[in-house]
Design an enzyme around this catalytic site. Structure first.
Site, PDB file in Angstrom:
ATOM      1  N   ARG A   1      96.455 -27.837  73.609  1.00  0.00           N
ATOM      2  CA  ARG A   1      96.173 -28.697  72.452  1.00  0.00           C
ATOM      3  C   ARG A   1      95.142 -29.749  72.864  1.00  0.00           C
ATOM      4  O   ARG A   1      95.136 -30.205  74.009  1.00  0.00           O
ATOM      5  CB  ARG A   1      97.472 -29.363  72.019  1.00  0.00           C
ATOM      6  CG  ARG A   1      97.417 -30.166  70.759  1.00  0.00           C
ATOM      7  CD  ARG A   1      98.805 -30.629  70.331  1.00  0.00           C
ATOM      8  NE  ARG A   1      99.584 -29.496  69.847  1.00  0.00           N
ATOM      9  CZ  ARG A   1     100.873 -29.287  70.144  1.00  0.00           C
ATOM     10  NH1 ARG A   1     101.530 -30.145  70.905  1.00  0.00           N
ATOM     11  NH2 ARG A   1     101.506 -28.247  69.662  1.00  0.00           N
TER      12      ARG A   1
ATOM     13  N   ASN B   1     106.934 -36.081  76.098  1.00  0.00           N
ATOM     14  CA  ASN B   1     106.607 -34.775  76.659  1.00  0.00           C
ATOM     15  C   ASN B   1     106.873 -34.774  78.156  1.00  0.00           C
ATOM     16  O   ASN B   1     106.349 -35.634  78.866  1.00  0.00           O
ATOM     17  CB  ASN B   1     105.116 -34.473  76.460  1.00  0.00           C
ATOM     18  CG  ASN B   1     104.721 -34.413  75.018  1.00  0.00           C
ATOM     19  OD1 ASN B   1     105.126 -33.521  74.289  1.00  0.00           O
ATOM     20  ND2 ASN B   1     103.911 -35.384  74.583  1.00  0.00           N
TER      21      ASN B   1
ATOM     22  N   ASP C   1     101.511 -29.479  80.062  1.00  0.00           N
ATOM     23  CA  ASP C   1     102.697 -29.641  79.223  1.00  0.00           C
ATOM     24  C   ASP C   1     103.755 -28.647  79.698  1.00  0.00           C
ATOM     25  O   ASP C   1     103.497 -27.446  79.745  1.00  0.00           O
ATOM     26  CB  ASP C   1     102.317 -29.372  77.762  1.00  0.00           C
ATOM     27  CG  ASP C   1     103.471 -29.552  76.810  1.00  0.00           C
ATOM     28  OD1 ASP C   1     104.507 -28.878  77.002  1.00  0.00           O
ATOM     29  OD2 ASP C   1     103.345 -30.336  75.861  1.00  0.00           O
TER      30      ASP C   1
ATOM     31  N   ASP D   1     113.342 -28.084  72.883  1.00  0.00           N
ATOM     32  CA  ASP D   1     112.569 -26.969  73.432  1.00  0.00           C
ATOM     33  C   ASP D   1     113.071 -26.452  74.779  1.00  0.00           C
ATOM     34  O   ASP D   1     112.289 -25.960  75.598  1.00  0.00           O
ATOM     35  CB  ASP D   1     111.078 -27.328  73.513  1.00  0.00           C
ATOM     36  CG  ASP D   1     110.507 -27.703  72.153  1.00  0.00           C
ATOM     37  OD1 ASP D   1     110.977 -27.147  71.140  1.00  0.00           O
ATOM     38  OD2 ASP D   1     109.605 -28.549  72.096  1.00  0.00           O
TER      39      ASP D   1
END
Length: 177
Positions: free
Chosen positions: A23, A87, A103, A120
């Site tokens: 990203r 994150n 990440d 996640d």
């Protein structure tokens, strides 16, 4: 390497462990740099996903990156209150192109009422297998989850009451120049 100054804009790029681009955020305003950290702000910032999809951030968000901790923190300033998206990621590096980090999928979300959620976990396990994360990375990330939860519980750094006021006001001052 050019260290950005207050009020300058930088690009932020996140990658996955295998080196693939994940990203990109364009035009993050730098609010503060130090030897070990960068604080910036995204406000209606263009974000490009690895598949080319593009979107614009909806609310101001203060971003915090550190060279020693394996996480970064996004403080989202919303009408219903401040929430945090943390994150689990490598410490950042800065080059002439962008601020960059890896990440590692795991995230902690903190809601305005203080509720915390680890997100996640399935994605982390899947990518850990697919990309062969070393055991050392797994240990470091799990230790940094503990550090991050301690920061949240203690109101440390970006989780302090003053943080949003100080850095959002600084953004407003720099925006007027």
């Amino acid at each position: 390497m050019h260290v950005p100054k207050e009020g300058e804009f930088i690009t932020i790029k996140s990658y996955k462990h295998d080196g693939s681009l994940h990203r990109t955020w364009r035009d993050t305003m730098v609010l503060k740099t130090s030897e070990c950290s960068i604080i910036g702000l995204n406000d209606h910032t263009l974000v490009t996903e690895s598949d080319g999809r593009r979107w614009v951030t909806r609310e101001p968000a203060i971003v915090y990156f550190h060279t020693k901790f394996w996480f970064n923190i996004v403080t989202m300033i919303r009408e219903k209150g401040v929430s945090y998206y943390c994150n689990l990621a490598s410490p950042y590096v800065l080059d002439d192109e962008a601020l960059k980090y890896i990440d590692y999928d795991l995230d902690i979300k903190v809601f305005p009422d203080g509720e915390k959620r680890l997100l996640d976990v399935d994605e982390y396990e899947k990518h850990r297998q697919e990309m062969n994360y070393p055991n050392e990375i797994d240990i470091v990330l799990k230790e940094n989850v503990k550090i991050l939860v301690d920061w949240i519980n203690e109101g440390k750094g970006p989780f302090s009451d003053e943080y949003v006021d100080i850095w959002y006001k600084r953004y407003q001052q720099l925006s007027r120049k």
